[in-house]
Design a protein around this motif. Structure first.
Motif, PDB file in Angstrom:
ATOM      1  N   TYR A  32       0.838  -1.204   0.000  1.00 26.73           N
ATOM      2  CA  TYR A  32       0.000   0.000   0.000  1.00 26.73           C
ATOM      3  C   TYR A  32       0.868   1.248   0.000  1.00 26.73           C
ATOM      4  N   ASN A  33       0.297   2.347  -0.475  1.00 25.76           N
ATOM      5  CA  ASN A  33       0.960   3.635  -0.259  1.00 25.76           C
ATOM      6  C   ASN A  33       0.541   4.160   1.120  1.00 25.76           C
ATOM      7  N   ARG A  34       1.036   5.337   1.465  1.00 27.22           N
ATOM      8  CA  ARG A  34       0.759   5.848   2.811  1.00 27.22           C
ATOM      9  C   ARG A  34      -0.693   6.248   3.024  1.00 27.22           C
ATOM     10  N   ASP A  35      -1.432   6.393   1.917  1.00 30.47           N
ATOM     11  CA  ASP A  35      -2.859   6.694   2.041  1.00 30.47           C
ATOM     12  C   ASP A  35      -3.697   5.428   2.171  1.00 30.47           C
ATOM     13  N   GLY A  36      -3.030   4.263   2.143  1.00 29.72           N
ATOM     14  CA  GLY A  36      -3.751   3.005   2.265  1.00 29.72           C
ATOM     15  C   GLY A  36      -4.302   2.481   0.955  1.00 29.72           C
ATOM     16  N   THR A  80       7.412  -1.265   5.268  1.00 25.19           N
ATOM     17  CA  THR A  80       7.013  -1.295   6.681  1.00 25.19           C
ATOM     18  C   THR A  80       5.777  -2.171   6.802  1.00 25.19           C
ATOM     19  N   ASN A  82       2.414  -3.427   8.171  1.00 28.18           N
ATOM     20  CA  ASN A  82       1.299  -2.828   8.904  1.00 28.18           C
ATOM     21  C   ASN A  82       0.319  -3.937   9.278  1.00 28.18           C
ATOM     22  N   VAL A  89       3.554  -1.186   3.742  1.00 25.16           N
ATOM     23  CA  VAL A  89       3.338   0.199   3.322  1.00 25.16           C
ATOM     24  C   VAL A  89       4.664   0.750   2.808  1.00 25.16           C
ATOM     25  N   ALA A  91       6.468   4.406   1.106  1.00 23.04           N
ATOM     26  CA  ALA A  91       6.282   5.849   0.889  1.00 23.04           C
ATOM     27  C   ALA A  91       6.606   6.173  -0.569  1.00 23.04           C
ATOM     28  N   ASP A  93       4.818   6.881  -4.675  1.00 18.25           N
ATOM     29  CA  ASP A  93       3.622   7.121  -5.474  1.00 18.25           C
ATOM     30  C   ASP A  93       3.704   6.290  -6.762  1.00 18.25           C
TER      31      ASP A  93
END
Lengths: 130, 130
Positions: A32-36, A80, A82, A89, A91, A93
């Motif tokens: 996932y990206n940081r926005d989920g 990372t 989660n 996750v 960071a 795009d």
């Protein structure tokens, strides 16, 4: 999402292995990206044969980025885990991923130091190969 | 040795991945004692999901020890990769392996801290779980 991928994710979410996971079960884990938002899934993991440390998680994106069958190695240090998401996750795009080094073949693909350094440099991490 | 195992070992010996190996390709890698006798093969590897470090190599012995289908986890720190042999060497004898903790099932097996500590204690290594 294909049924088998859903099933795999459900298995991972409900397994009883605590902090451990069978290395070949990492396959199918979502990234996932940081926005989920889901960016893709881990297709396979490259280990250092001697130390046993995972060095790259190789992502496949399916049709998501319009790239067809392609394998995008990410330095493991960028991931990372989660627990809530049941996945990794990063960071990053989509644009960064789209333009990152990737390869077509999995089987028999030559993991050279030059290719590894290209990946590590692209993501700006300390290189495994130096 | 079954044909598929021979083939797998040949693939590993001739692959071009240098120090890296796909985690699911560790399956079938031979484990030897210090005299170079084959003790068994790695069936699967358990990773720490977060750090990506291999914690246990799970060996299967087939009929070799007369144990049938059984999975014997070895702390990864006990394995030394030997390029010439194309496999891992452990400073263990058959008796030690025979009496070591093992489990029947692979899929769905519960990797608890208690089980892990039993393994680590048996082999006298610092425990991952402490």
């Amino acid at each position: 999402m294909p049924d088998d991928a859903s099933k795999r994710i459900a298995e991972i979410a409900t397994d009883t292995s605590g902090p451990l996971i069978a290395a070949d079960r990492v396959t199918g884990t979502s990234v996932y990206n940081r926005d989920g938002d889901q960016l893709g899934t881990v297709d396979y993991v490259m280990l250092d044969r001697t130390s046993g440390q995972a060095i790259y998680a190789i992502m496949s994106f399916g049709g998501f980025l319009g790239l067809g069958e392609s394998y995008h190695p990410l330095p493991w240090s960028m991931l990372t885990y989660n627990i809530r998401l049941g996945g990794y996750v990063v960071a990053l795009d989509r644009k960064t991923l789209k333009e990152a080094p990737w390869h077509h073949e999995r089987t028999g693909f030559a993991w050279t130091a030059a290719y590894g350094r290209t990946i590590d440099k692209y993501y700006g991490v300390a290189s495994y190969w130096d």
